[in-house]
Each structure stands twice: as structure tokens, then as C-alpha cells.
Design an enzyme around this catalytic site. Structure first.
Site, PDB file in Angstrom:
ATOM      1  N   ASN A   1       0.695  -1.194   0.110  1.00 26.20           N
ATOM      2  CA  ASN A   1       0.095  -0.061  -0.070  1.00 26.20           C
ATOM      3  C   ASN A   1       0.724   1.261  -0.094  1.00 26.20           C
ATOM      4  OD1 ASN A   1      -0.168   1.876   2.735  1.00 26.20           O
ATOM      5  ND2 ASN A   1       0.413  -0.329   3.229  1.00 26.20           N
TER       6      ASN A   1
ATOM      7  N   CYS B   1       6.208   3.930   9.090  1.00 29.52           N
ATOM      8  CA  CYS B   1       5.466   4.057   7.608  1.00 29.52           C
ATOM      9  C   CYS B   1       6.601   4.405   6.506  1.00 29.52           C
ATOM     10  CB  CYS B   1       4.601   5.103   7.628  1.00 29.52           C
ATOM     11  SG  CYS B   1       3.318   5.147   6.262  1.00 29.52           S
TER      12      CYS B   1
ATOM     13  N   ASN C   1       5.926  -3.006  11.043  1.00 30.50           N
ATOM     14  CA  ASN C   1       5.179  -2.123  10.224  1.00 30.50           C
ATOM     15  C   ASN C   1       5.624  -2.804   8.593  1.00 30.50           C
ATOM     16  OD1 ASN C   1       3.625   0.147   8.951  1.00 30.50           O
ATOM     17  ND2 ASN C   1       4.272   1.267  10.422  1.00 30.50           N
ATOM     18  N   THR C   2       5.056  -2.049   7.850  1.00 32.47           N
ATOM     19  CA  THR C   2       5.015  -2.625   6.045  1.00 32.47           C
ATOM     20  C   THR C   2       6.712  -2.690   5.796  1.00 32.47           C
ATOM     21  OG1 THR C   2       4.634  -0.538   5.242  1.00 32.47           O
ATOM     22  CG2 THR C   2       2.873  -2.326   5.723  1.00 32.47           C
TER      23      THR C   2
ATOM     24  N   CYS D   1       1.675 -42.172  -0.513  1.00 32.63           N
ATOM     25  CA  CYS D   1       2.114 -41.620  -1.772  1.00 32.63           C
ATOM     26  C   CYS D   1       1.368 -41.666  -3.005  1.00 32.63           C
ATOM     27  CB  CYS D   1       3.564 -42.241  -2.108  1.00 32.63           C
ATOM     28  SG  CYS D   1       4.199 -41.696  -3.699  1.00 32.63           S
TER      29      CYS D   1
ATOM     30  N   CYS E   1       3.254 -38.455  -7.662  1.00 33.59           N
ATOM     31  CA  CYS E   1       3.622 -37.403  -8.475  1.00 33.59           C
ATOM     32  C   CYS E   1       5.025 -37.008  -8.890  1.00 33.59           C
ATOM     33  CB  CYS E   1       3.016 -35.939  -7.666  1.00 33.59           C
ATOM     34  SG  CYS E   1       3.882 -35.594  -6.275  1.00 33.59           S
TER      35      CYS E   1
ATOM     36  N   CYS F   1       9.146 -35.030  -5.160  1.00 35.34           N
ATOM     37  CA  CYS F   1       9.890 -35.278  -4.149  1.00 35.34           C
ATOM     38  C   CYS F   1      11.477 -35.526  -5.155  1.00 35.34           C
ATOM     39  CB  CYS F   1       9.865 -36.228  -3.399  1.00 35.34           C
ATOM     40  SG  CYS F   1       9.314 -37.846  -3.920  1.00 35.34           S
TER      41      CYS F   1
ATOM     42  N   CYS G   1      14.800 -33.515  -5.330  1.00 34.96           N
ATOM     43  CA  CYS G   1      16.176 -34.085  -4.787  1.00 34.96           C
ATOM     44  C   CYS G   1      16.978 -34.335  -5.827  1.00 34.96           C
ATOM     45  CB  CYS G   1      15.696 -35.177  -4.268  1.00 34.96           C
ATOM     46  SG  CYS G   1      17.201 -36.157  -3.027  1.00 34.96           S
TER      47      CYS G   1
ATOM     48  N   CYS H   1      17.780 -32.838   4.497  1.00 39.42           N
ATOM     49  CA  CYS H   1      17.461 -31.557   3.920  1.00 39.42           C
ATOM     50  C   CYS H   1      16.080 -30.873   4.371  1.00 39.42           C
ATOM     51  CB  CYS H   1      18.112 -30.943   2.745  1.00 39.42           C
ATOM     52  SG  CYS H   1      16.948 -31.332   1.432  1.00 39.42           S
TER      53      CYS H   1
HETATM   54  C1  LIG Z   1      -3.438   0.140   3.932  1.00 40.16           C
HETATM   55  C2  LIG Z   1      -2.618   0.307   5.183  1.00 40.16           C
HETATM   56  C3  LIG Z   1      -2.347   1.473   5.912  1.00 40.16           C
HETATM   57  C4  LIG Z   1      -1.635   1.439   7.038  1.00 40.16           C
HETATM   58  N1  LIG Z   1      -1.654   2.315   7.873  1.00 40.16           N
HETATM   59  C5  LIG Z   1      -0.785   2.607   8.962  1.00 40.16           C
HETATM   60  C6  LIG Z   1      -0.837   3.766   9.731  1.00 40.16           C
HETATM   61  O1  LIG Z   1      -1.559   4.696   9.458  1.00 40.16           O
HETATM   62  N2  LIG Z   1      -0.073   3.718  11.033  1.00 40.16           N
HETATM   63  C7  LIG Z   1       0.645   2.443  11.172  1.00 40.16           C
HETATM   64  O2  LIG Z   1       1.201   2.494  12.209  1.00 40.16           O
HETATM   65  N3  LIG Z   1       0.782   1.185  10.510  1.00 40.16           N
HETATM   66  C8  LIG Z   1      -0.127   1.366   9.198  1.00 40.16           C
HETATM   67  N4  LIG Z   1      -0.166   0.076   8.399  1.00 40.16           N
HETATM   68  C9  LIG Z   1       0.603  -1.072   8.752  1.00 40.16           C
HETATM   69  C10 LIG Z   1      -0.132  -1.898   9.507  1.00 40.16           C
HETATM   70  O3  LIG Z   1      -0.560  -1.318  10.703  1.00 40.16           O
HETATM   71  C11 LIG Z   1       0.608  -3.330  10.035  1.00 40.16           C
HETATM   72  O4  LIG Z   1       1.746  -2.820  10.652  1.00 40.16           O
HETATM   73  C12 LIG Z   1       1.048  -3.895   8.680  1.00 40.16           C
HETATM   74  O5  LIG Z   1      -0.033  -4.039   7.865  1.00 40.16           O
HETATM   75  C13 LIG Z   1       1.228  -5.596   9.013  1.00 40.16           C
HETATM   76  O6  LIG Z   1       0.464  -6.221   9.569  1.00 40.16           O
HETATM   77  P1  LIG Z   1      -0.633  -7.143   8.560  1.00 40.16           P
HETATM   78  O7  LIG Z   1       0.617  -8.120   7.755  1.00 40.16           O
HETATM   79  O8  LIG Z   1      -1.394  -7.977   9.728  1.00 40.16           O
HETATM   80  O9  LIG Z   1      -1.149  -6.071   7.362  1.00 40.16           O
HETATM   81  C14 LIG Z   1      -0.981   0.236   7.410  1.00 40.16           C
HETATM   82  C15 LIG Z   1      -1.167  -1.049   6.633  1.00 40.16           C
HETATM   83  C16 LIG Z   1      -1.901  -0.997   5.702  1.00 40.16           C
HETATM   84  C17 LIG Z   1      -2.109  -2.276   4.647  1.00 40.16           C
END
Ligand SMILES: Cc1cc2nc3c(=O)[nH]c(=O)nc-3n(C[C@H](O)[C@H](O)[C@H](O)COP(=O)(O)O)c2cc1C
Ligand SMILES: Cc1cc2nc3c(=O)[nH]c(=O)nc-3n(C[C@H](O)[C@H](O)[C@H](O)COP(=O)(O)OP(=O)(O)OC[C@H]3O[C@@H](n4cnc5c(N)ncnc54)[C@H](O)[C@@H]3O)c2cc1C
Ligand code: SF4
Lengths: 434, 444
Positions: free
Chosen positions: A77, A139, A204-205, A347, A350, A353, A357, A383
Site C-alpha cells: 500500500n 511508515c 510495520n510494512t 504416496c 507425483c 520429491c 532431490c 534437508c
Molecule cells: C493500507 C494500510 C495502511 C496502513 N496505515 C498505517 C498507519 O497509518 N499507521 C501504522 O502504524 N501502520 C499502518 N499500516 C501498517 C499496519 O498497521 C501493519 O503494521 C502492517 O500492515 C502489518 O500487518 P498485517 O500483515 O496484519 O497487515 C498500514 C497498513 C496498510 C495495509
């Protein structure tokens, strides 16, 4: 039935499932419906400073990665923090908290890296009656370029400084939300606790480009022919988040400190795994955005069934219990020897495996003219690749060799003692065992 | 015995024992765990899901399928049983093709629904095989309720009332509980004594006393029940059978389909159950299909369903019709019986072609004769004797939405009551809803 009531930083919620700060928690309407659906708490969508709110793009904000049958595995996003006026959000938080005293409401905040900015906003947040704050240092897009979000989260000194301001101007728990866009996650966590944070939350993302439009030759989501990196989340990021949570949980400097886990949590099982790895509770975003608020019902029933089966009466009995089992590679037992076994009844022939391997591993699976696949113990290094690619659950399993048995690959007798790399003769730095 | 499919008359053992056993095996075998996981993965977890609306008991289908997908079939079973305590039987006998699966978005889009019925069975079997009963009783209310008839409606009502803390006595005319689950449903839909096992499992809630051999109108009366209980729930099903009104109806070999099926269901060794060489079933519903298919599975050489209207009007679903056809049953449409011929016992049936004039069905005068040593009447069941003073609507006991009859303190549900289709699942829903209203009335 097991009691899911969870206390995190003294904040009680009926279950450990909170919604992460994101669109699901963007306004009163959503949050009320989330609470009605059963969510234990929410972290409100990140608030910014007083003044004209940020603006979002007016084209697509999301991109996605799919598995089979178009199952959403990863979401990306380019959304910013709340684009609604500060006072509107504060009024709504006040109202909702009053009506749902038993649910947790945490206010996420992101304001410029100046003491004045925090001093201004914190008393107003405190007045809402919310249970705590979360500092959005994570963010990765849009806000970082303005010196906020991950731009702060990537500099440990800033984290300590801002956390200290928050502890100064705010009386309730302060959670620091970490960005994964950093080499060593332990550093920002240490910095947060150095500033007296009550907890960290992560992840966060993750910076990402999910896909490229091959007609426009531009990243997706595409806005008027251009795209930018966004934040990646959803099931695909869970393993990354799980490692980061475990790293902080087992770091001697932060061991035992409260962690709220976020990242790809989609089922009760994901939640249980994070909690076993040291998280006091979990936050969910993408799963709710994919399936709606109702999924919390499965999380609740699944976690309580698992707890009943294991005999845990409350979540505190298993939180962090797996942390001692996370270790460094060099401490893994090299005398633990297994061999793959194919259950011929299960098995389906398919041959995946074999391909895996033969082409990419150790040529340890034989194939007969009538498609019988068998593991050759003298070549199998255990492995696990065949186990992982087999479409039939439990068809291929790993069998542990017992002490005294011969490992046909090395022709050595399996030793009963634990022995790791630090003492191995091939290790130039090996210390001879006493 | 030396009998075969072509032995004349009505005889047992037309097929070898192993063939019969195979024929009466599970129509839809249970899922293995991997199959269940794959099937569950197909569910989209729809919002305000159409399947849930289509289910007369409103089971939260997306939720229970997600619970299977996430490895907790026991939690899935609880979700099902919360709404439908006979979820195990319904998983086997519901015509899902005209209920939940018909409206599944994947049926609509791809013609291939999520297999909700089989998934439901996977969940409920998992829980019941583990011998778990996930419900407990509320504190005793001191109230007592009489339930008359131990079919799906009565059992569902009794369980819900017992759970809410009431004491329940079920009065059942037959020597065995279960109603049509035990005596009516086709054998291959619920093999291996499932109906009996389910009743035993349901009774684990406690607080329910089952009194068999107690028929309303014989051993017990409504005024008597009202005296000794705080409320009465009538769930007596349909015990009468419509008459054929054809000449020779009393000839030997002409039987009610439901009696034949009841006998079949109670016969432990099906090689001892006689069946005709040439069987003709009159009717067009589920009972007709079940009687025809089971005759065929027992080894009848020729089985014909004779229905008086066209195929489009046939009450049996397309799926049921196909099932009959696959089993070699011949479907005849637009014919009605005029006479059963034979010397004392049936030998032939004479059918007359019909036409719909718009104002009703009339015979065309053209007739056809089929060899028939056994004729089953499957032309609908009717309400038996009802207690004095109770208002009927059409040919059923009149009830409102929550099952209240015209008599104070008396509720009714299931096949004997007005409204709803005559289906197991509908009976369960009506029993449950009446229980909730009885509860509200008694403690309110
Ligand atoms: C559309 C969107 C907007 C987000 N906005 C914020 C935000 O404003 N503040 C924040 O701390 N995290 C924000 N996040 C991050 C989420 O809070 C979260 O940390 C992240 O998506 C990982 O969790 P998930 O895998 O469950 O989505 C946002 C994520 C998404 C998808
Ligand atoms: C052959 C056949 C096949 C069917 N197949 C299906 C199917 O595949 N799927 C489906 O959904 N539905 C099917 N149905 C319909 C379904 O069985 C009924 O809708 C359902 O059983 C109705 O439940 P009930 O509790 O109202 O009545 P019943 O099941 O008929 O139970 C009534 C009970 O009351 C007892 N009783 C009757 N009179 C008295 C009295 N005076 N005093 C005391 N007790 C009394 C009876 O002995 C019986 O136990 C079928 C019906 C038949 C006849
Ligand atoms: S989800 Fe679809 S309809 Fe709703 S705002 Fe986004 S683009 Fe528009």
C-alpha cells in the site's frame, strides 16, 4: 473453555486480538463494528499534527500478490496516515472508548521530530481516555520523505529521544512501533526501551514493489503511468515478522520486555506462534482487510480450542514459552541425525520429491519404472526439501536415527551426546571439549 | 437361496450379500483430512453469505469452513451445532443442491459449489467420533416441558430446552426414537446406524427423559400432558398416507412406500428383505425416489417411477432424479394409475396418460400397462389424528412464526405444523425456534 482475557501493559482486553493502526481502525464507524464483531482492541489509525490533514493519492493505493485460486498472500500500500482532521478523530476516540470500556484503544501518532509537536498533541490524546499510545516510526512511504515514520525508526537516537518526550508529556503506556526496513531490528528496540518505552510493536510494512504492469512498464499500483514503492504486509511477511519478534524476545538487552506482534497474522495459529515467540498480544491488519472483521471469531475459537487441548488456562501461560528454543545456528546439535521416509501407502506418485532431490539436492531419492519413490539413506542429508514440496501432508516425514545406529551416508555411528559447530573439528575456531 | 433379479414375484436375496452391502454403502463417502482441507480452501468467506441465508437453520457456513481450513474441525462442529443440533444428519440428508450449495457463489459462477454438506459432515464426524458433546445445561429452571414425537423437530426442541435448564420428557409412539431419521431417510444416506448414534449423542446433554411406546391419543392425552407439564411441543410428523384411488388398490403387493422404507431401515440383513421383480412407484417426491432406488439396489429387475405431471413439476430435485436414473430407475411422466390388475395379487399396473388443461390434470384416455408385482404408493403423507380443539391450516396444525398453536401452552413444529418445507433441517429449525419461545414464555 480457556480464558482469552489478556493483560498487556496493564491494559485488559477480552482477547489478545487487536486491529493494527490502518484503514480498519480509521474511524468510529469501523471501530464500533470491529468491537461488535469481537475484536479485543484497536490501535487507531495514525494521527498527525493539528492543521490541514495529509492527502492521499486519488488512484489505486494497493497492489497484491496471489497464491492459487487468487488467494491474497501479500498486499502492498501507498496510503498515508489519517487524512481526516485531528479533532474529528479525537472526538470519535473519546466517544468509542466511553462506550467500550472493556476494549483496548491505543492511539497511533506520527508528528514531526520536534518536542513542541509532541507536547502539543499528547495532552489532547490523553484527554480522550484512550488506554495508551503507539508511536508510528514505521511508515515507509510518503511520511518518511517528510522526516517522519521510518525516517525516525531507522535512527535509534531519534527513537530514544522521541520516546522520552512522550514519557514526559503522557502518563499512560507508550508503545513504539518499529519499521522492519532496517538491518538489525534489535537496535531500534533497544533504543525504544532506552527511552523508557513500555513496549515495542512490530512490524510495520516492508518496502516493496509488488508487480510491474508489462504494458505500461510501470510499477503497480500505477498512478497515471507511474508507481512508487509501498509497504508490504499480509501472510507473505509473517516469517520476517516472526523472526524479528523472536530476535527482540531473546536479545539479552530486551528479553522479557513487552512486545505486540504484527505482520501477516491471518489465523489463530499465526497468533499463537507469535505469542509463543514472546508477543504479549497481536495486531492484525491485512487479514481483516481481506476477509472482514468476522475472522476474529475463528481466531477466538481456534486459540481457545488449542489452549484447551494443551491445558493452558490463560494466555500468560504460553506467552514467551518458546523463546528459549530459539538459538544461534552454531548451537544446533550436529549429532541429531534424521532421514526422510516416504509412506508408500500415502504416496500419490507425483514425483515432485524426486525432481526436487534429483535436480536440486542430493540425488537421494530413487524412482522405479513403476513410479515407486524411495529414499536412499546413504545419500540423504535430511534437508527436508522433499517434505516441503510433497503435496500430501505427512506422506514424507523425518525419522530420527537413534544413538548406536549407523548413518549410512557417513558410515558413522550416531553419538548420543549433544555436539555443535563450536566444538566441531572442521571449525578452525573450535574449542576442544573439556 | 438361489434367487436372482429375474425371479418372479416378491422375493428376498435377489443379489449376493456383498453386492447388497456395497449398494447400501455411503452415498457420499466421508472426506479424508486432506480432501477436507482442499475443499475448505475453495470457500471465499463471503460477506453476508448466501449459503447461510439459504440454510433453514442459518448455520454460519463461512465461519465453520474457515475453522476447518485452520485446523480446528471441532470448533467448526460447535459452530454448526450451535444452530443445528442435528448438523450431523443434515450434513448427510439435506438436499444441499437446492439449499446452501445452490446459492454458493462458486456454484453460480462456475457450476461447482463448495461442498458444504460434506464439509459439515467432516466437522461433525470429527467431534462425534471423539465422543465429545460440547454443550452443558444452564441452572435448572424447575420447569418441565412435554415433547410429543422424537423426530428431528422434537429432538431439536428437547435439546435446546434441556440446555436452557428445563426438564424435558419426550413421548414417542414408536419403540425407538429418531422419527424419519431412523425410519424414513434412505439407507445409503446415513449408513452404519448413524441415526441411533446421533440420538444417543444428543441425549448426553442430560435432562431429557425419553418415553417410548407412548402415543398421543392412546397412552397419553393433551389435557393430561398440560396438567403434568408447563408447556407442550407437538412434533408428531405425518403418520397418514394418501389413498391412490385406483381400482385394485387393495391387491396384495400394493404398499405404502414409507412402510417399505421403514422396514428396510430396520432390517439388519438386507438379503432377507423381499422386493419385487417389477416394481412401480407412484409419486414424484423424495420418498418415491428413495423407494425406487432402494428397490433397485435390493435387486429388482425393473423399477419405474410413474409421476402424474411433467418432469419440470417433479418435487424431487434434479439431483435426486439423476440419482434415480444413474441407478437404472426409469422415470415416466404424465401418467396416473387407474387400476392394479391381477388375481388377488398385483401383476400389472394400468397407467393413463394425463394432460394439464390449465384448470387441472385430466386423463387423455390413452393407457399403458406395465408388469408390476410390487406397487409403492409415494403420493404424500398426511397428518394423523390431532388433539381436540387445535386449529388446522390446510392439512397441518396452524402455527405462528415461533410455533405457537391455537391452544395456550401448546407449540408445534416439523412436518405436522404449517409453514416450511418438509425437510429434516426445517424440522430442526422449527423445533429450536419453538424451544426459544417456550423458554421466553416460561421464564419471562
Ligand atoms: C493500507 C494500510 C495502511 C496502513 N496505515 C498505517 C498507519 O497509518 N499507521 C501504522 O502504524 N501502520 C499502518 N499500516 C501498517 C499496519 O498497521 C501493519 O503494521 C502492517 O500492515 C502489518 O500487518 P498485517 O500483515 O496484519 O497487515 C498500514 C497498513 C496498510 C495495509
Ligand atoms: C422416505 C422419506 C425420505 C426422506 N428423505 C429426506 C431427505 O433425504 N432429506 C430431508 O431433508 N428430508 C427427508 N425427508 C423428510 C424428513 O424426513 C422430514 O421432513 C422430517 O423427518 C420431519 O421431522 P419431524 O420431527 O417433523 O417428523 P418425523 O421425523 O416424522 O417424526 C415424528 C415422530 O413423532 C412420532 N409420532 C407420530 N405420531 C405420534 C403420536 N400420536 N404420539 C407420539 N408420537 C408420535 C413418530 O413416531 C416420529 O418418531 C424424507 C421423508 C421421507 C418420508
Ligand atoms: S474498496 Fe473498491 S469501492 Fe471501496 S473505496 Fe476502495 S476502490 Fe472504491
Amino acid at each position: 473453555m480457556a480464558d482469552l482475557t489478556t493483560e498487556f501493559l496493564g491494559i485488559k482486553s477480552p482477547n489478545p486480538f487487536w486491529l493494527a493502526s490502518a484503514p480498519p481502525t480509521d474511524k468510529e464507524y469501523n471501530v464500533r463494528r470491529a468491537f461488535e464483531a469481537g475484536w479485543g482492541g484497536v490501535v487507531w489509525k495514525t494521527l498527525g499534527s493539528e492543521g490541514p490533514p495529509v492527502v492521499n493519492v486519488n488512484g489505486p493505493r494497493y497492489g497484491a500478490i496471489y497464491g492459487a485460486d487468487r488467494r491474497l498472500l501479500g498486499l502492498n500500500n501507498i496510503e498515508l496516515i489519517t487524512d481526516r482532521p485531528l479533532q474529528t478523530n479525537l472526538d470519535e476516540i473519546t466517544r468509542v472508548k466511553k462506550d467500550y470500556p472493556d476494549r483496548a484503544i491505543i492511539v497511533s501518532i506520527m508528528v514531526p521530530c520536534e518536542e513542541e509537536a509532541w507536547k502539543d498533541i499528547l495532552p489532547r490524546v490523553e484527554a480522550t481516555g484512550a488506554d495508551g499510545i503507539e508511536l508510528n516510526f514505521g511508515c515507509p512511504h510518503g511520511m518518511a520523505e517528510r522526516g517522519m515514520g521510518s525516517a525516525v525508526g531507522q535512527v535509534p537516537e531519534y527513537i530514544t529521544m522521541v520516546t522520552e518526550w512522550c514519557k514526559k508529556y503522557y502518563s499512560k503506556p507508550v508503545i513504539v512501533k518499529l519499521t522492519p526496513n532496517i538491518t538489525d531490528i534489535r537496535k531500534p528496540a533497544q533504543a525504544a526501551f532506552k527511552g523508557n518505552a513500555d513496549a515495542v510493536s512490530l512490524i510495520n510494512t516492508i518496502n516493496s514493489i509488488t508487480s510491474v504492469d508489462l504494458d505500461l512498464l510501470a510499477p503497480q499500483p500505477t498512478i497515471d503511468g507511474k508507481g512508487t514503492h509501498g509497504g508490504y504486509c499480509g501472510p507473505a511477511v509473517k516469517p520476517i515478522a516472526l523472526n524479528m519478534v523472536a530476535e527482540i524476545a531473546r536479545d539479552p538487552e530486551t528479553h522479557g520486555k513487552p512486545i505486540s506482534a504484527i505482520g501477516g497474522i491471518t489465523t489463530w495459529r499465526d497468533a499463537a506462534e507469535f505469542m509463543v515467540m514472546g508477543a504479549g498480544n497481536v495486531q492484525v491488519c491485512t487479514a481483516a482487510m481481506t476477509y472482514g472483521f468476522k475472522i476474529v471469531q475463528e481466531m477466538i475459537s481456534g486459540l481457545s480450542q488449542w489452549m484447551d487441548e494443551k491445558g493452558y488456562a490463560s494466555t500468560s501461560e504460553f506467552i514467551g514459552q518458546g523463546v528459549p528454543n530459539v538459538t544461534d545456528w552454531q548451537y544446533l546439535n550436529l549429532n541429531y541425525i534424521t532421514k526422510a521416509r516416504i509412506d508408500q501407502d500415502a504416496c500419490i506418485k507425483c514425483g515432485r520429491c524426486y525432481a526436487a532431490c534429483e535436480d536440486t539436492s542430493h540425488q537421494a531419492i530413487s524412482m522405479s519404472a513403476d513410479r515407486v519413490f524411495e529414499v536412499q539413506d546413504d545419500e540423504c542429508v535430511a534437508c527436508n526439501l522433499c517434505v516441503d514440496v510433497c503435496p500430501v501432508e505427512n506422506c514424507i516425514t523425518m525419522i530420527e536415527l537413534q544413538p548406536g545406529e549407523i548413518d549410512k551416508r557417513t558410515q558413522k555411528v550416531v553419538e548420543p551426546e549433544y555436539a555443535n559447530w563450536t566444538t566441531h573439528p572442521n571449525n578452525p575456531a573450535a574449542q576442544a571439549a573439556e | 437361496m438361489g434367487n436372482s433379479q429375474t425371479t418372479p414375484g416378491i422375493v428376498a436375496g435377489r443379489l449376493p450379500a456383498d453386492r447388497i452391502q456395497e449398494n447400501f454403502d455411503d452415498l457420499h463417502p466421508a472426506y479424508a483430512p486432506h480432501e477436507a482441507a482442499v475443499a475448505a480452501d475453495r470457500c471465499y468467506f463471503c460477506h453476508d453469505a448466501p449459503c447461510m441465508t439459504a440454510c433453514p437453520t442459518s448455520i454460519d457456513i463461512p465461519l465453520f469452513i474457515r475453522q476447518i481450513a485452520t485446523g480446528t474441525p471441532e470448533a467448526a462442529a460447535k459452530t454448526i451445532l450451535d444452530q443445528n443440533i442435528l448438523g450431523g444428519m443434515c450434513a448427510r440428508v439435506c438436499p444441499t443442491e437446492t439449499l446452501c450449495e445452490e446459492v454458493c457463489v462458486r456454484e453460480v459462477a462456475e457450476g461447482k459449489p463448495v461442498e458444504i454438506g460434506r464439509l459439515q459432515r467432516y466437522a461433525t464426524d470429527t467431534l462425534m467420533d471423539a465422543g465429545k458433546h460440547p454443550f452443558t445445561r444452564a441452572a435448572p429452571t424447575g420447569k418441565s416441558v412435554a415433547v410429543v414425537g422424537a423426530g428431528p423437530a422434537g429432538l431439536s426442541c428437547a435439546h435446546r430446552l434441556a440446555m436452557l435448564g428445563h426438564d424435558v420428557v419426550i413421548y414417542e409412539a414408536r419403540p425407538k426414537a429418531g422419527g424419519l431419521n431412523e425410519f424414513g431417510i434412505a439407507a445409503y444416506k446415513a449408513p452404519n446406524g448413524f441415526a441411533t448414534a446421533e440420538v444417543d449423542w444428543l441425549m448426553q446433554i442430560g435432562g431429557i427423559t425419553l418415553k417410548e411406546g407412548q402415543a398421543l391419543g392412546d397412552q397419553i392425552t393433551l389435557p393430561g400432558l398440560k396438567d403434568s407439564h408447563d408447556a407442550v411441543f407437538l412434533s408428531i410428523g405425518l403418520s397418514g398416507v394418501n389413498a391412490l384411488r385406483a381400482e385394485g388398490e387393495d391387491r396384495e403387493g400394493v404398499e405404502d412406500a414409507v412402510s417399505f422404507i421403514a422396514e428396510l431401515r430396520q432390517t439388519s440383513d438386507l438379503t432377507t428383505l423381499p422386493v419385487g421383480r417389477n416394481v412401480v412407484v407412484i409419486g414424484g417426491g423424495m420418498t418415491a425416489v428413495d423407494a425406487a432406488v432402494q428397490s433397485k439396489l435390493l435387486g429388482a429387475e425393473n423399477v419405474t417411477i410413474a409421476y402424474r405431471r411433467g418432469q419440470e413439476a417433479m418435487p424431487a430435485s434434479k439431483y435426486e432424479q439423476d440419482l434415480a436414473a444413474q441407478n437404472g430407475v426409469r422415470l415416466m411422466f404424465n401418467v396416473q394409475p387407474v387400476a392394479v390388475h391381477g388375481n388377488g395379487r398385483a401383476v400389472e399396473i394400468e397407467l393413463e396418460y394425463t394432460t394439464d388443461t390449465g384448470s387441472g390434470l385430466t386423463g387423455t384416455g390413452e393407457t399403458v400397462r406395465l408388469a408390476a408385482d410390487q406397487v409403492f404408493k409415494a403420493i404424500g403423507q398426511t397428518l394423523g389424528d390431532t388433539p381436540e380443539g387445535i386449529t388446522l391450516e390446510g392439512r397441518k396444525i396452524a402455527v405462528n412464526d415461533t410455533g405457537r398453536t391455537s391452544l395456550d401452552g401448546v407449540w408445534a413444529g416439523g412436518d405436522c405444523a404449517s409453514g416450511g418445507d418438509d425437510l429434516t433441517v426445517t424440522a430442526v429449525a422449527e423445533g429450536r425456534d419453538a424451544a426459544m419461545d417456550i423458554h421466553a414464555t416460561l421464564v419471562g
